[in-house]
Design an enzyme around this catalytic site. Structure first.
Site, PDB file in Angstrom:
ATOM      1  N   SER A 242       0.823  -1.207   0.000  1.00 28.01           N
ATOM      2  CA  SER A 242       0.000   0.000   0.000  1.00 28.01           C
ATOM      3  C   SER A 242       0.857   1.256   0.000  1.00 28.01           C
ATOM      4  O   SER A 242       1.883   1.323   0.700  1.00 28.01           O
ATOM      5  CB  SER A 242      -0.902   0.002   1.244  1.00 28.01           C
ATOM      6  OG  SER A 242      -1.472   1.266   1.464  1.00 28.01           O
TER       7      SER A 242
ATOM      8  N   TYR B  79      -1.432  -1.066  10.351  1.00 28.34           N
ATOM      9  CA  TYR B  79      -1.597  -1.346   8.923  1.00 28.34           C
ATOM     10  C   TYR B  79      -0.323  -0.967   8.169  1.00 28.34           C
ATOM     11  O   TYR B  79       0.210  -1.751   7.384  1.00 28.34           O
ATOM     12  CB  TYR B  79      -2.796  -0.578   8.365  1.00 28.34           C
ATOM     13  CG  TYR B  79      -3.036  -0.815   6.896  1.00 28.34           C
ATOM     14  CD1 TYR B  79      -3.608  -2.006   6.455  1.00 28.34           C
ATOM     15  CD2 TYR B  79      -2.661   0.127   5.941  1.00 28.34           C
ATOM     16  CE1 TYR B  79      -3.813  -2.244   5.104  1.00 28.34           C
ATOM     17  CE2 TYR B  79      -2.871  -0.098   4.588  1.00 28.34           C
ATOM     18  CZ  TYR B  79      -3.438  -1.285   4.173  1.00 28.34           C
ATOM     19  OH  TYR B  79      -3.636  -1.515   2.828  1.00 28.34           O
TER      20      TYR B  79
END
Length: 244
Positions: free
Chosen positions: A133, A146
């Protein structure tokens, strides 16, 4: 001739879009997901011999069982796409054990477990693709687990690439940007969503002003990625959304 492709987290979102796009090219998709009914529905839609296997990538026992099933039906895996992930904002001070474990086990350990089980079923020319990401380089708040789990995945991917070079197995880190589709939703409590948005605004990150691509648009690149010429390697890819 079509390839045998394992996609984790294939019941929704990017995993589902990738599976649809690659099946359209005549490939056989092996769809892994925690909710068997979801991946079974996708497999039924795809055809081409595609099938679903229940798998929680954060559980080593579940991953072992899933790949044992895969090995019985598909002795050779051409491509593994480690897509499954959890995406939930929370502060470290407020984090529950379950939230921490889910982020670390699914986003970081999961691709490791799946790669470990897939490698013995691979051959020269096979390919592992790990989905990361763009958030790891942005000033997000409430996303420490995350971001750090994805950063760990990127370092793992870089090392695995070197480890598997002698075997002729390619490894790619695919860093994706912000994306969604008409079915996208989250189950965050409204108060968490508000704090996430306002906290990121204070950090200089207006998520509502940032461009968003669709899962289907991102998936369009995958036929090219899995069919690279034998003398070409793409160890790192970064794809970003842009305003139309």
């Amino acid at each position: 001739m079509g390839k045998s492709i394992v996609v984790t987290g294939a019941g929704k979102g990017l995993g589902k879009a990738i599976a649809r796009r690659l099946a359209a090219e005549g490939n056989t998709l092996i769809l892994l997901g925690r909710t068997l009914s979801k991946v079974e529905a996708v497999a039924s839609e795809l055809g081409h011999g595609s099938y679903a296997v229940e798998c929680d990538v954060g559980s080593p026992a579940s991953v072992r069982a899933a790949f044992a099933t895969v090995a019985e039906k598909t002795p050779v895996i051409d491509v593994l796409i480690n897509n499954a992930g959890v995406y939930e904002p929370f502060t470290v001070a407020e984090a529950t054990d379950a939230q921490i474990e889910a982020a670390v086990q699914t986003n970081y350990a999961g691709p490791i477990y799946c790669s470990r089980e897939a490698i013995p079923l691979m051959r020269k020319g096979s390919h592992i693709i790990n989905i990361s990401s763009e958030s790891i380089n942005l000033p997000f708040v409430m996303f420490s687990l995350y971001q750090s789990s994805k950063a760990g995945l990127e370092r793992f991917t870089e090392t695995l690439c070197q480890e598997l070079k002698p075997e002729g197995i390619a490894v790619t880190m695919f860093r994706a940007g912000q994306m969604m589709d008409e079915d996208s939703s989250n189950n965050w409590p409204p108060e968490i969503g508000r704090r996430f948005h306002e906290g990121n605004l204070r950090a200089g990150l207006d998520l509502r002003a940032r461009p968003i691509s669709s899962f289907g648009s991102v998936a369009e690149f995958f036929p090219t990625l899995i069919n690279l010429p034998a003398d070409v390697s793409l160890p790192i890819i970064q794809m970003e959304a842009r305003h139309r």
